[in-house]
Structure formats: structure tokens, C-alpha cells
Scaffold this active site. Sequence first.
Site, short mmCIF file in Angstrom:
data_model
loop_
_atom_site.label_atom_id
_atom_site.label_comp_id
_atom_site.label_asym_id
_atom_site.label_seq_id
_atom_site.Cartn_x
_atom_site.Cartn_y
_atom_site.Cartn_z
N ASP A 102 0.84 -1.20 0.00
CA ASP A 102 0.00 0.00 0.00
C ASP A 102 0.88 1.25 0.00
OD1 ASP A 102 -2.10 -1.73 0.36
OD2 ASP A 102 -2.22 -1.39 2.52
N1 URA Z 1 -1.28 -5.75 4.23
C1 URA Z 1 -1.71 -4.47 4.15
O1 URA Z 1 -2.70 -4.11 4.78
N2 URA Z 1 -1.02 -3.62 3.37
C2 URA Z 1 0.08 -3.95 2.69
O2 URA Z 1 0.67 -3.11 2.02
C3 URA Z 1 0.52 -5.28 2.78
C4 URA Z 1 -0.17 -6.17 3.54
#
Ligand code: URA
Length: 233
Positions: A102
Site C-alpha cells: 500500500d
Molecule cells: N497488508 C496491508 O494491509 N497492506 C500492505 O501493504 C501489505 C499487507
Amino acid sequence: MKLVKLLANLGYGSRKEVQRLIRSGAVTDDAGLVLGENDVPPHCRIRFRGELLDPPAPLVIMLNKPDGYTCSSEDPGSTIYDLLPPRFAQRNPGLNPIGRLDKDTTGLLLMTDDGKLLHKIIHPKSNCLKVYHAHLDRPLDGHEGELFASGTLVLNSESRPLLPAKLEVLGEKEALVTLHEGRYHQVRRMFAATGNHVTGLGRVSIGGFIMPTGLKEGQWQVLEPEQLASVFA
Ligand code: URA
């Protein structure tokens, strides 16, 4: 591979631009001898303006992703590609992230131009576990580990339960989470399912490969063959 194609594929310019660069004497061998279009010494002996050439495909790199960068090349804001040499964006084949993070997740991101390898690492059969370090808004209540390990947790707006995941408590509001899969916002949604909120998230490792402590946020490095092998260990 011909010198023009090699350099164009590495993003040093279009074929025309590279041709011009070669003719201007920008490409030499390691002894400083100017190379022509038909010279093809071993890759490691070619220099562009005196510098070593970027590594050829297939290439795997590790990036310590900072907060605020998206993993998409399409995003109008800051992207992981801004952290690499600009010519990397022109490479053919291009570099893609092996499992995205993310925008506000930090830490270990692997990138490769090798499609087969990418699929091998993200395929559940490879069982390359991913470990995340989560900081939480509220203290853990003690039941999260059991819930995450149960294999029965169904995330909001999904119907298929998550595979069992492991929780290691590091502090009142801090834990490591080990995942076998990579669903959208998975760690954030897992804690949301317990009534908590993730305030900071970073990926620590993929398979047996742990991000080196010396790799600072925003820095990248080529993954050496033994480091790549450890991903599958
Ligand atoms: N889980 C999440 O919530 N975000 C990420 O970037 C990776 C795993």
C-alpha cells in the site's frame, strides 16, 4: 545482442539516441577503447560515459519502500519508480513489483523484469511467507493470535476465509504478522476485524529473505543470487 539494442533495452535512450551516443564515443570498453555498433564485448566490460552498465535482464532488486509512494507506474503522485534511476523506467523488459505494498506501507519490496520468477514468488504453492511489522492504535486484547491462526476469519466484503496467519506480540500495540497470501490491505483489514486500527505497517521479510538493516528507506540494491535463493528457503 547488438550494442544499440542492448543499451536501448537498458533505457539509455531510444535506438536512434543510443546510435548517436555510440557514434559520439560515449560507449567504451573497460580499457577506455571506444566501441562501435558492431562491437559486443561481455556486458561487464562495457562502460557508458566511463560508468559500469546497469545489470542486464533478468534483474531482481530490493527496495526499502518509504511511506507515501505507490507501487503503480500510472499514479500521478510519487511512485516507487521515482526512487530508481530514471532510465530504469525505460527498461525493456520493465521492472515490476513482486506483490505490491500500500501507499502507506513501508519496507521490503522486491522488483523484477522476470515474469516467470514474479509469478513463482507470488504463487501460493511457493509458500513464500511474508512478515509484516504492525503498529496499532489500541492495545492488543489477547485474542487476535487465535483468531488470525484459526483459518476462519472472513474479511469484510469477502466470502472466502483467510488462510491461518501467525501473530507474534512485540508490545502492547505492536506485533509481527506472518501471511501465506496477499489480499488487498490484508493486515490492516485483519486488525480492523478485531476493532483495532493499524497506524504503521512495514514488510520485514519475504520467504527466508530478511531486508538487510543497512538498506535505508528509499534505497535499493540488486538482489544477489544467494539472496534470491533465500526467498525460497
Ligand atoms: N497488508 C496491508 O494491509 N497492506 C500492505 O501493504 C501489505 C499487507
